[in-house]
Scaffold this motif. Sequence first.
Motif, PDB file in Angstrom:
ATOM      1  N   ASP A 111     -21.802  47.625 -62.429  1.00  0.00           N
ATOM      2  CA  ASP A 111     -22.612  48.825 -62.645  1.00  0.00           C
ATOM      3  C   ASP A 111     -23.616  49.068 -61.518  1.00  0.00           C
ATOM      4  N   ALA A 112     -23.448  48.396 -60.367  1.00  0.00           N
ATOM      5  CA  ALA A 112     -24.409  48.500 -59.272  1.00  0.00           C
ATOM      6  C   ALA A 112     -24.000  49.583 -58.288  1.00  0.00           C
ATOM      7  N   ASP A 116     -27.351  48.310 -53.680  1.00  0.00           N
ATOM      8  CA  ASP A 116     -27.800  47.104 -54.365  1.00  0.00           C
ATOM      9  C   ASP A 116     -27.233  45.824 -53.741  1.00  0.00           C
ATOM     10  N   LEU A 117     -26.270  45.972 -52.842  1.00  0.00           N
ATOM     11  CA  LEU A 117     -25.711  44.794 -52.182  1.00  0.00           C
ATOM     12  C   LEU A 117     -26.794  44.123 -51.339  1.00  0.00           C
ATOM     13  N   ASP A 118     -26.937  42.830 -51.478  1.00  0.00           N
ATOM     14  CA  ASP A 118     -28.010  42.077 -50.827  1.00  0.00           C
ATOM     15  C   ASP A 118     -27.578  41.637 -49.419  1.00  0.00           C
ATOM     16  N   PRO A 164      -8.251  44.597 -49.458  1.00  0.00           N
ATOM     17  CA  PRO A 164      -9.605  44.751 -49.997  1.00  0.00           C
ATOM     18  C   PRO A 164      -9.630  44.648 -51.517  1.00  0.00           C
ATOM     19  N   LEU A 165     -10.542  43.834 -52.019  1.00  0.00           N
ATOM     20  CA  LEU A 165     -10.720  43.667 -53.453  1.00  0.00           C
ATOM     21  C   LEU A 165     -12.019  44.332 -53.867  1.00  0.00           C
ATOM     22  N   THR A 166     -12.011  45.001 -54.989  1.00  0.00           N
ATOM     23  CA  THR A 166     -13.221  45.647 -55.448  1.00  0.00           C
ATOM     24  C   THR A 166     -14.323  44.615 -55.652  1.00  0.00           C
ATOM     25  N   ARG A 167     -15.532  44.998 -55.283  1.00  0.00           N
ATOM     26  CA  ARG A 167     -16.763  44.246 -55.518  1.00  0.00           C
ATOM     27  C   ARG A 167     -16.980  43.092 -54.548  1.00  0.00           C
TER      28      ARG A 167
END
Length: 277
Positions: A111-112, A116-118, A164-167
Motif C-alpha cells: 500500500d506504499a 516511500d522507498l527508503d 522485474p518483480l513487483t515491490r
Amino acid sequence: MSEPFLRSLFGLEGKVAVVTGGSGALGAAMAQGLARAGARIAILARRIEPANAVAAALADAGSDAFALSADVRDRTQIEHACNTILERWERVDILVNAAGGNMPGATLAPDAALRDLDPDAFRTVVDLNLIGTLLPSLIFGAAMIAADRQGVIVNISSMAAQRPLTRIAGYSAAKAAVDNLTRWMAVELTRRYGPGLRVNAIAPGFFIGEQNRSLLLNPDGSPTARGASVIAHTPAGRFGVPDDLIATLIWLCGPGAAFVNGVVVPVDGGFSAWSGV
C-alpha cells in the motif's frame, strides 16, 4: 558411465573452495556439495557461530573445512580471511559469492507510494549484494592470479535480476548489477590473464529462506497469495530446495566447464522460460 570419466568432468579433489554466506541455507548446501565433490571448504560469514556449525558438519562427514568471520562489504576483513586461507592451504581455486539478501526498507510495501522507498535501505541492499560480490572477487581473484592464473568464481544472482518483480526494488537492481559484473569480470580476467580464470553465475528461482519465508508461506506452510502466484508461474509447480543448486555449481566449477565463461545459468524450475500464457 565410468567413475574416472565422471571425475574428469566434475571432480574437485584437492581444490580449495571459499563460500561467502556459507552459513545460510543455500550457501551451506553448496558448500556441502563442493565438499562431497572433493573440495576443501572455507566458510565465510559475518556471524561465526553458524559458520562454525556448517564447517563442523562438513568435518564430521570427512571433509577438510573451517570457518572464518568476515563481512563481505569490508575489504580489510576479506583480505584477512584470504591470508588465513592461504596460510592454511596455500591457494584458492574456487570462490562462490553466496552472501547477499534483502531488507524491508528496500522493498515497497503493497500500500506504499514510490516515494516511500527508503534510499538508505536501498543502498544497504546494493552494498551487500553487489559490493559484497565485488570485493571477494577482487581479493580472492588476485590470489588465483598470483598462484597460477587458474580459478573459478561463481556468483549467485536471482530471477529478480532478469524479470522485474513487483515491490522488490533494491534486491532486483543489485542482482541485475551482479549479472552485469559477472559478464564484465569474465571477459576482463580471461582476456588479461588467460582462459584458466572463469566467472559465471547461477540465478536461482524461488527458494524459501528466512528472509522471504513470511512473504511466500503462511505459518501453516501453505503458500501465501504471492507464493501461490510464484508457483503458478513456475512450470515445475514448486519452490526450489537448496540441493537443486548443487549439480549446476559442481558443473561450473569442474574441468568439464572449461569453455563456459560469462554465463548466468537459471535454476528456476522453468520460471524464466514461461511467458505465463
